[in-house]
Design a protein around this motif. Structure first.
Motif, PDB file in Angstrom:
ATOM      1  N   ALA A 155       1.067  -1.070   0.041  1.00 11.96           N
ATOM      2  CA  ALA A 155      -0.231   0.408   0.462  1.00 11.96           C
ATOM      3  C   ALA A 155       0.638   1.155   0.488  1.00 11.96           C
ATOM      4  N   LEU A 156       2.115   1.196   0.898  1.00 11.86           N
ATOM      5  CA  LEU A 156       2.578   2.696   0.320  1.00 11.86           C
ATOM      6  C   LEU A 156       3.906   2.649  -0.723  1.00 11.86           C
ATOM      7  N   LEU A 157       3.982   1.265  -1.170  1.00 13.67           N
ATOM      8  CA  LEU A 157       4.512   1.483  -2.635  1.00 13.67           C
ATOM      9  C   LEU A 157       3.884   1.947  -3.082  1.00 13.67           C
ATOM     10  N   THR A 158       2.627   1.476  -3.144  1.00 13.51           N
ATOM     11  CA  THR A 158       1.844   2.097  -4.340  1.00 13.51           C
ATOM     12  C   THR A 158       1.727   3.290  -4.927  1.00 13.51           C
ATOM     13  N   TYR A 159       1.443   4.077  -2.853  1.00 15.02           N
ATOM     14  CA  TYR A 159       1.012   5.520  -2.734  1.00 15.02           C
ATOM     15  C   TYR A 159       2.564   6.339  -3.394  1.00 15.02           C
ATOM     16  N   PHE A 160       3.877   5.310  -2.921  1.00 11.55           N
ATOM     17  CA  PHE A 160       4.892   6.112  -3.865  1.00 11.55           C
ATOM     18  C   PHE A 160       4.817   6.229  -4.455  1.00 11.55           C
ATOM     19  N   SER A 161       4.785   5.713  -5.531  1.00 15.10           N
ATOM     20  CA  SER A 161       4.078   5.405  -7.278  1.00 15.10           C
ATOM     21  C   SER A 161       3.825   6.596  -7.155  1.00 15.10           C
ATOM     22  N   LEU A 162       2.536   6.720  -7.353  1.00 16.75           N
ATOM     23  CA  LEU A 162       1.676   7.683  -7.240  1.00 16.75           C
ATOM     24  C   LEU A 162       2.260   9.188  -6.975  1.00 16.75           C
ATOM     25  N   PRO A 178       8.911  16.516   5.483  1.00 22.45           N
ATOM     26  CA  PRO A 178       7.590  15.658   5.122  1.00 22.45           C
ATOM     27  C   PRO A 178       8.331  15.464   4.161  1.00 22.45           C
ATOM     28  N   LEU A 179       7.709  13.820   4.404  1.00 22.05           N
ATOM     29  CA  LEU A 179       7.765  12.943   3.529  1.00 22.05           C
ATOM     30  C   LEU A 179       7.375  12.482   1.909  1.00 22.05           C
ATOM     31  N   VAL A 180       6.406  12.886   2.230  1.00 17.10           N
ATOM     32  CA  VAL A 180       5.456  13.703   1.304  1.00 17.10           C
ATOM     33  C   VAL A 180       5.088  15.467   0.950  1.00 17.10           C
ATOM     34  N   GLY A 181       5.017  15.753  -0.007  1.00 14.78           N
ATOM     35  CA  GLY A 181       4.179  17.299   0.311  1.00 14.78           C
ATOM     36  C   GLY A 181       2.780  17.212   0.306  1.00 14.78           C
ATOM     37  N   GLY A 182       2.091  18.184   1.096  1.00 19.99           N
ATOM     38  CA  GLY A 182       1.288  17.762   1.692  1.00 19.99           C
ATOM     39  C   GLY A 182      -0.027  17.506   0.493  1.00 19.99           C
ATOM     40  N   ALA A 183      -0.410  18.944  -0.843  1.00 18.49           N
ATOM     41  CA  ALA A 183      -1.048  18.995  -2.232  1.00 18.49           C
ATOM     42  C   ALA A 183      -1.167  17.272  -2.367  1.00 18.49           C
ATOM     43  N   VAL A 184       0.234  16.832  -2.929  1.00 23.22           N
ATOM     44  CA  VAL A 184       1.000  15.620  -4.017  1.00 23.22           C
ATOM     45  C   VAL A 184       0.064  14.367  -3.172  1.00 23.22           C
ATOM     46  N   GLY A 185       0.539  14.492  -1.778  1.00 23.84           N
ATOM     47  CA  GLY A 185       0.133  13.464  -0.854  1.00 23.84           C
ATOM     48  C   GLY A 185      -1.108  12.868  -1.146  1.00 23.84           C
ATOM     49  N   VAL A 186      -2.314  13.750  -0.371  1.00 21.38           N
ATOM     50  CA  VAL A 186      -3.436  13.913   0.028  1.00 21.38           C
ATOM     51  C   VAL A 186      -3.962  13.485  -1.966  1.00 21.38           C
ATOM     52  N   THR A 187      -3.513  13.751  -2.654  1.00 18.96           N
ATOM     53  CA  THR A 187      -4.125  13.451  -4.112  1.00 18.96           C
ATOM     54  C   THR A 187      -3.945  12.421  -4.505  1.00 18.96           C
ATOM     55  N   ALA A 188      -2.498  11.856  -4.350  1.00 16.90           N
ATOM     56  CA  ALA A 188      -1.958  10.223  -4.104  1.00 16.90           C
ATOM     57  C   ALA A 188      -3.134   9.671  -3.850  1.00 16.90           C
ATOM     58  N   GLU A 190      -6.096  10.063  -1.810  1.00 16.88           N
ATOM     59  CA  GLU A 190      -7.342  10.212  -3.044  1.00 16.88           C
ATOM     60  C   GLU A 190      -8.023   9.343  -4.252  1.00 16.88           C
ATOM     61  N   MET A 191      -6.741   9.696  -4.792  1.00 15.93           N
ATOM     62  CA  MET A 191      -6.434   8.681  -6.827  1.00 15.93           C
ATOM     63  C   MET A 191      -7.018   6.746  -6.195  1.00 15.93           C
ATOM     64  N   ARG A 356     -11.217   5.599   6.101  1.00 15.77           N
ATOM     65  CA  ARG A 356     -10.887   7.520   6.893  1.00 15.77           C
ATOM     66  C   ARG A 356      -9.999   8.498   5.482  1.00 15.77           C
ATOM     67  N   PRO A 357     -10.926   9.778   5.738  1.00 15.58           N
ATOM     68  CA  PRO A 357     -10.370  11.218   4.979  1.00 15.58           C
ATOM     69  C   PRO A 357      -8.833  11.196   4.060  1.00 15.58           C
ATOM     70  N   ALA A 358      -9.139  11.176   2.959  1.00 17.18           N
ATOM     71  CA  ALA A 358      -7.451  11.636   2.295  1.00 17.18           C
ATOM     72  C   ALA A 358      -6.774  12.167   3.125  1.00 17.18           C
ATOM     73  N   ALA A 359      -7.477  13.524   3.560  1.00 13.41           N
ATOM     74  CA  ALA A 359      -6.647  13.988   4.728  1.00 13.41           C
ATOM     75  C   ALA A 359      -5.555  14.365   5.890  1.00 13.41           C
ATOM     76  N   ALA A 360      -7.102  13.387   6.776  1.00 12.13           N
ATOM     77  CA  ALA A 360      -6.333  12.657   7.770  1.00 12.13           C
ATOM     78  C   ALA A 360      -5.702  11.778   7.742  1.00 12.13           C
TER      79      ALA A 360
END
Length: 379
Positions: A155-162, A178-188, A190-191, A356-360
């Motif tokens: 799951a984490l590796l799919t997230y990283f790929s996105l 951060p590990l990943v910027g907020g805008a990109v992390g939340v978008t990933a 959500e995808m 769980r909401p993507a932002a949380a």
């Protein structure tokens, strides 16, 4: 006589070629034998390499384990065992960042035996052409059974790929936030949520091997990010086709996380000239282009990936996924990373399945990463 014992992972891709080669080594050497044990994929992904090296002479490992292995002083650097010309030749000949992924602190710690990355897999009869964009992948998941690779660390590796595909590769330092910027992390996230919402949630518990078995029998038509196994590809009429991952936008990056395997030598091992020659032979152009493919292996050298005969026998597995593999991202390799990888993946998987909401969920993942960073700083 020295009886060498190695540990690989329990799949034909990980066992058949190494065991056949070990029989060859044992027959040709009058002073040494070599035999291979195997462990489940989950052990390969998470078992501490230091513990394995206390029991084995050779260990097949994944590059994120290097930090923990070096902290345990478990490995012998290969640049002390092999001529510099051999190592430089490997670095030039292997696909993408394969050799670089096993290089840490300026030293090579494992021979780049096998390369894989997350690619797209589809049931050939159900999906004649792979989606090239994420929007098309979502459309397909609405009409044909799809799956995301979420079990274990995936799951984490799919997230990283996105995230890589969205243009923000994760930080690789133990203390980088951060590990990943907020805008990109939340978008990933959500995808991932949108795609998973169109899939059978039971597939979230399947490791890549089990997912590909279901693609082969048609129960899954499409998986956009799953580690490629040439064993499930065959000639053109075979049921599974592999392809480059979908891009998040036309012309955008091919986001994927490098996998594959390296062959490491335990610190405890008395290394003979014959063992060195055997390792060099495993990585040679002829072995990688001919011997490994004939014995269900998945080579790391570019000559094999571009060879017309190798591609003909694999349903163009290599040619159709080369671009993704060449561009795959190398994961962190600091001590403690593999534990974070499992914990982060569990957090994402459970968050997606429970809505769980993507932002949380993003905040939870970043908090977990910060806790790992603080623990690394105290160590």
């Amino acid at each position: 006589m020295t009886d060498y014992r190695g540990l690989t992972w329990d799949h034909p891709r990980g066992t058949v070629a190494l065991r056949a080669a070990a029989s060859r080594f044992s027959e040709e050497s009058h002073a040494h034998t070599l035999a291979w044990d195997s462990q489940p994929l989950e052990g390969f992904e998470s078992h501490p390499v230091g513990d394995l090296c206390a029991r084995y002479d050779l260990v097949v490992l994944d590059h994120p384990h290097l930090g923990d292995a070096l902290e345990a002083d478990a490995l012998q650097p290969l640049d002390e065992l092999l001529p510099a010309s051999v190592i430089e030749e490997w670095r030039a000949a292997t696909v993408g960042s394969t050799a670089r992924s096993y290089t840490l602190d300026g030293r090579l710690w494992a021979a780049p035996l096998d390369v894989a990355t997350q690619v797209a897999a589809l049931h050939r009869a159900s999906v004649p052409e792979p989606p090239r964009t994420w929007d098309r992948a979502l459309e397909l998941a609405g009409t044909a059974p799809g799956a995301l690779s979420l079990a274990g660390p995936h799951a984490l590796l799919t997230y990283f790929s996105l995230c890589v595909a969205l243009g923000d590769a994760p930080a690789t330092g133990a203390d980088a936030v951060p590990l990943v910027g907020g805008a990109v992390g939340v978008t990933a996230l959500e995808m991932m949520r949108d795609f998973l919402g169109r899939c059978d949630p039971a597939t979230a518990e399947l490791n890549p091997i089990a997912l590909l078995e279901r693609v082969a029998d048609g129960r899954i038509a499409y998986c956009p990010f799953v580690y490629g196994y040439v064993n499930y590809a065959s000639a053109e009429s075979g049921p599974v086709r592999f392809a480059d991952v979908p891009r998040c936008r036309p012309g955008g990056p091919l986001g994927s996380v490098l996998g594959g395997t390296g062959l490491a030598v335990s610190r405890r091992t008395p290394v003979s000239e014959e063992l060195v020659e055997h390792i060099v032979w495993l990585l040679s152009a002829d072995t990688q282009r001919d011997y490994l493919p004939r014995h269900q292996g998945q080579p790391a050298r570019r000559e094999a990936w571009t060879d017309p005969t190798v591609n003909e026998h694999s349903g163009d597995f290599y040619r159709d996924t080369l671009a993704t593999t060449e561009n795959a991202w190398v994961r962190p390799r600091h001590p403690g990373y593999t534990a974070f990888q499992l914990a982060g993946s569990e957090l994402i998987r459970e968050g997606l399945l429970t809505g769980r909401p993507a932002a949380a969920l993003y905040d939870d993942l970043e908090a977990l990463h910060r806790g790992t960073a603080r623990a690394a700083a105290r160590a």
